[in-house]
Design an enzyme around this catalytic site. Structure first.
Site, PDB file in Angstrom:
ATOM      1  N   VAL A   1       0.794  -1.170  -0.111  1.00 16.98           N
ATOM      2  CA  VAL A   1       0.002  -0.029  -0.075  1.00 16.98           C
ATOM      3  C   VAL A   1       0.736   1.470  -0.038  1.00 16.98           C
ATOM      4  O   VAL A   1       1.987   1.156   0.519  1.00 16.98           O
ATOM      5  CB  VAL A   1      -0.983   0.049   1.258  1.00 16.98           C
ATOM      6  CG1 VAL A   1      -0.106   0.099   2.567  1.00 16.98           C
ATOM      7  CG2 VAL A   1      -2.036   1.103   1.257  1.00 16.98           C
TER       8      VAL A   1
ATOM      9  N   HIS B   1      10.405  -6.680  11.785  1.00 14.31           N
ATOM     10  CA  HIS B   1      11.253  -5.758  11.430  1.00 14.31           C
ATOM     11  C   HIS B   1      12.621  -6.136  10.676  1.00 14.31           C
ATOM     12  O   HIS B   1      13.799  -5.920  11.104  1.00 14.31           O
ATOM     13  CB  HIS B   1      11.863  -5.152  12.658  1.00 14.31           C
ATOM     14  CG  HIS B   1      10.941  -4.274  13.662  1.00 14.31           C
ATOM     15  ND1 HIS B   1      11.026  -4.164  14.869  1.00 14.31           N
ATOM     16  CD2 HIS B   1       9.802  -3.826  13.134  1.00 14.31           C
ATOM     17  CE1 HIS B   1       9.991  -3.529  15.508  1.00 14.31           C
ATOM     18  NE2 HIS B   1       9.119  -3.167  14.367  1.00 14.31           N
TER      19      HIS B   1
ATOM     20  N   HIS C   1      12.253  -0.086  17.540  1.00 10.95           N
ATOM     21  CA  HIS C   1      11.354   0.041  16.244  1.00 10.95           C
ATOM     22  C   HIS C   1      11.717   0.695  15.282  1.00 10.95           C
ATOM     23  O   HIS C   1      12.080   1.961  15.463  1.00 10.95           O
ATOM     24  CB  HIS C   1       9.882   0.423  16.771  1.00 10.95           C
ATOM     25  CG  HIS C   1       9.446  -0.518  17.820  1.00 10.95           C
ATOM     26  ND1 HIS C   1       8.079  -1.655  17.698  1.00 10.95           N
ATOM     27  CD2 HIS C   1       9.732  -0.877  19.109  1.00 10.95           C
ATOM     28  CE1 HIS C   1       8.109  -2.083  18.442  1.00 10.95           C
ATOM     29  NE2 HIS C   1       8.697  -1.707  19.536  1.00 10.95           N
ATOM     30  N   PRO C   2      12.153   0.303  14.000  1.00 12.34           N
ATOM     31  CA  PRO C   2      13.062   0.853  13.283  1.00 12.34           C
ATOM     32  C   PRO C   2      12.258   1.904  12.244  1.00 12.34           C
ATOM     33  O   PRO C   2      13.165   2.466  11.379  1.00 12.34           O
ATOM     34  CB  PRO C   2      13.523  -0.311  12.139  1.00 12.34           C
ATOM     35  CG  PRO C   2      12.552  -1.193  12.091  1.00 12.34           C
ATOM     36  CD  PRO C   2      11.972  -1.009  13.552  1.00 12.34           C
ATOM     37  N   GLN C   3      11.104   2.273  12.341  1.00 15.75           N
ATOM     38  CA  GLN C   3      10.610   3.249  11.366  1.00 15.75           C
ATOM     39  C   GLN C   3      11.367   4.565  11.460  1.00 15.75           C
ATOM     40  O   GLN C   3      11.360   5.410  10.452  1.00 15.75           O
ATOM     41  CB  GLN C   3       9.284   3.412  11.518  1.00 15.75           C
ATOM     42  CG  GLN C   3       8.660   3.914  12.571  1.00 15.75           C
ATOM     43  CD  GLN C   3       7.131   4.494  12.736  1.00 15.75           C
ATOM     44  OE1 GLN C   3       6.823   4.817  11.158  1.00 15.75           O
ATOM     45  NE2 GLN C   3       6.105   4.490  13.421  1.00 15.75           N
TER      46      GLN C   3
END
Length: 638
Positions: A119, A573, A615-617
């Site tokens: 998306v 991840h 958390h890698p964002q």
């Protein structure tokens, strides 16, 4: 057996249309024949977390044209993407690639899900929105591995500011109520160091849960008993030292998910930026060479004998035929092709293009363009263990999960004014911890440094049906234990050359292959039992038992090992399959160019040489903002 991801809410939510105010841009195309140009200055493959940053920043220069090619669908009208509380509903849905691993030997040969965003926004549109920047040690380690100080913590501060803006939320600055008078109140305000002025909106949790006070008070109590406690309390884990327990920061703003699509791409398209075109529902099948070398190409591999890729071949069906046309289509890049398809898509596309281990490519009948043995290797993810507990409470969201009638008014409230429970993510509090010192004696530390954690503990006020379905009765909480600095690594290899990007690759995380990770998860289980034995949890017999057992403990060491094998998945991840570094065997260099090629750069989580202990964002956004400047420098852009 594949671990099932059962929807937390009923299926009718998945088809509910969101009136978001994001009108479809005239620059957003679903048919390659409608794309106005066949040649662009830059082609970005993947409109995910990093790709939308790159496309938006490069198209700020009106003299440069940018085409984005995205396999997935438009995010605009997909309700579970935008409602923060529906975060877990996206796995296994129409906005998920629905990858799975090969059988994992140490997990009783179970296959597990590998959710990836299918998306606009990529995985920033389907993740759990947790915003953690990693530690100072992580970024300084990347600087050391690449031999490039511009990747250090101090050098990257402006890029954190470029990426995000912190918005105060309804509970973010409140002092959590403390039922234990021995625990002094502590202000929960945020240091300005971890705030910014970029497009991604970041807040504290938007709605209180019964677990918030318990988690924070338990860590404060343990720290009061022992100043050297591993269960430290922290106000902000984004200031260089990421160890401690506290509220999440999350990528939500004004009650909605803030993704790279809503923060970067849609605003750029809606501003009528004529030099930016986006083609969706179309797969980049392979990169192609051309005998025409662009005179303005600037790379570190500028040698005439080096293969130069400047075309992307795309398709919309597995046989390469359009629904109503008849041929594959090609788009050309005058300057660069920038791969932003993530740790699964990027190596798969490189391999299909003849870039990878030559023996593997030859076995599949793929012509070898560049022998790069590390493509697809170094794959790893955070192992995660779910433990559900029966609790003495009727405030959990289990009744809501079971009963659609209870969900409807909350959805109406969210649609009306973006308030209530639904603006919140499923988890509001978490903690990062180091392993005990005695477990690190005589072994190489898997974490980046002393300010980087090994373990993570997350809490959800309900039963998360990621490994088993929600029981028909009862109330539960879920504790998620993750190893954020594992030693086990796996690989990604092509399953077949036939079908190209329509055929899923073989994904092997090789979970628990290294004994260090097994011991780390055992420690995590023991830490959870210690944490839940404190007064905030034992008061009023809040914890009744581990779900399906007659005790608050999982049991003996042998029982814990068996439990791990049956219930471990990952935190979704994946990284490392096109790792950057200063060595010849690394796939990308410190400027993110693919070594041994001209015209191809990688900007996504596949370049991370080691797994971020977070958390890698936020790490990916920072990478992409820095990469955009690198590209602009190389091409003397505005």
């Amino acid at each position: 057996m594949k671990s099932s991801s059962l929807p937390m809410f009923h299926a009718w939510f998945l088809t509910t249309i969101l009136v978001s105010g994001l009108a479809q841009s005239t620059s957003l195309y679903t048919d390659p024949r409608d794309v106005p140009m066949k040649e662009y200055d830059f082609i970005v493959v993947g409109a995910g977390t990093a790709g939308n940053v790159i496309a938006t920043r490069l198209s700020e220069d009106p003299t440069k044209s940018v085409l984005v090619i995205e396999t997935g669908i438009d995010d605009t009208d997909v309700l579970p993407v935008h409602v923060p509380f529906f975060g877990f509903n996206n796995e296994g849905s129409i906005v998920d690639w629905n990858f799975t691993t090969v059988p994992q030997k140490e997990l009783n040969n179970r296959t597990i899900s590998v959710p990836r965003g299918f998306v606009l926004g990529g995985s920033s549109s389907i993740n759990l929105m947790i915003w953690t920047r990693g530690s100072r040690d992580l970024w300084d380690h990347y600087a050391k591995v690449t031999g490039d100080s511009s990747w250090s913590w101090d050098a990257l501060e402006k890029y954190w500011d470029n990426a995000s803006t912190y918005l105060d939320s309804t509970i973010s600055t409140l002092v959590p109520p403390t039922s234990n008078p021995a625990i002094p109140p502590t202000p929960r305000s945020d240091p300005t160091l971890s705030n910014g002025n970029g497009p991604v909106l970041v807040t504290r949790p938007n709605f209180p849960t019964e677990l918030d006070d318990k988690v924070i008070n338990a860590s404060m109590l343990l720290q009061q008993k022992n100043p050297h406690s591993r269960f430290k309390d922290t106000v902000d884990m984004n200031t260089g030292g990421s160890i401690g327990f506290g509220y999440n920061k999350e990528t939500t703003g004004h009650g909605e998910r803030s993704s790279s699509a809503t923060a970067y791409l849609h605003p750029a398209l809606n501003s009528q930026r004529r030099n930016l075109n986006v083609l969706i529902q179309t797969r980049a099948m392979r990169l192609l060479q051309s005998t025409n070398t662009p005179s303005n190409s600037t790379t570190s591999n500028d040698h005439s004998s080096v293969p130069h890729f400047n075309q992307v071949e795309v398709a919309q069906s597995i046989d390469g035929l359009w629904v109503s046309a008849g041929l594959r289509f090609k788009f050309s890049a005058r300057s660069e092709i920038i791969l932003c398809s993530g740790a699964i898509g990027t190596p798969q596309l490189l391999l299909l293009s003849g870039v990878g281990p030559k023996d593997e490519l030859k076995e599949l009948g793929i012509d070898v363009v560049a022998d790069r043995p590390a493509v697809g290797k170094n794959l790893c993810d955070h192992p995660m263990l779910l433990t559900m507990y029966n609790v003495n409470s009727n405030q959990t969201f289990d009744d809501l999960t079971r009963n659609p009638a209870l969900q409807e008014p909350l959805l109406e409230q969210w649609q009306s004014n973006r308030t209530g429970l639904f603006p919140n993510t499923p988890s509001s509090v978490l903690g990062f911890m180091r392993l005990p010192d005695d477990q690190l004696k005589g072994v190489q530390d898997s974490a980046s440094g002393p300010h980087a954690p090994h373990l993570e503990m997350l809490f959800a006020d309900g039963f998360l049906p990621l490994t088993e379905p929600l029981p028909a009765n009862g109330h539960f909480i879920t504790v998620l234990n993750a190893i954020v600095a594992p030693k086990s690594v796996g690989s990604l290899i092509l399953a077949s050359a036939h079908g190209g990007m329509f055929t899923h690759p073989f994904i092997d995380y090789n979970i628990y292959a290294d004994p260090f990770d097994i011991q780390a998860m055992l420690q995590a289980i023991n830490d959870t039992e210690t944490f839940l034995s404190t007064a905030p949890w034992t008061r009023d017999n809040f914890i009744i038992s581990v779900a399906g057992r007659n005790s608050t403990s999982i049991g003996t060491k042998e029982e814990k090992l068996a439990f791990m094998k049956d219930n471990t998945i990952t935190v979704f991840h994946p990284i490392g399959t096109a790792r950057m570094g200063s060595k010849e065997e690394d796939v990308t260099d410190s400027r993110l160019l693919v070594q041994g090629l001209k015209g191809v750069r990688v900007v996504d989580a596949s370049v991370f040489p080691t797994l971020p202990e977070c958390h890698p964002q936020a790490v990916v956004y920072t990478l992409a903002e820095r990469a955009a400047d690198i590209i602009k420098e190389n091409h003397r852009m505005l």
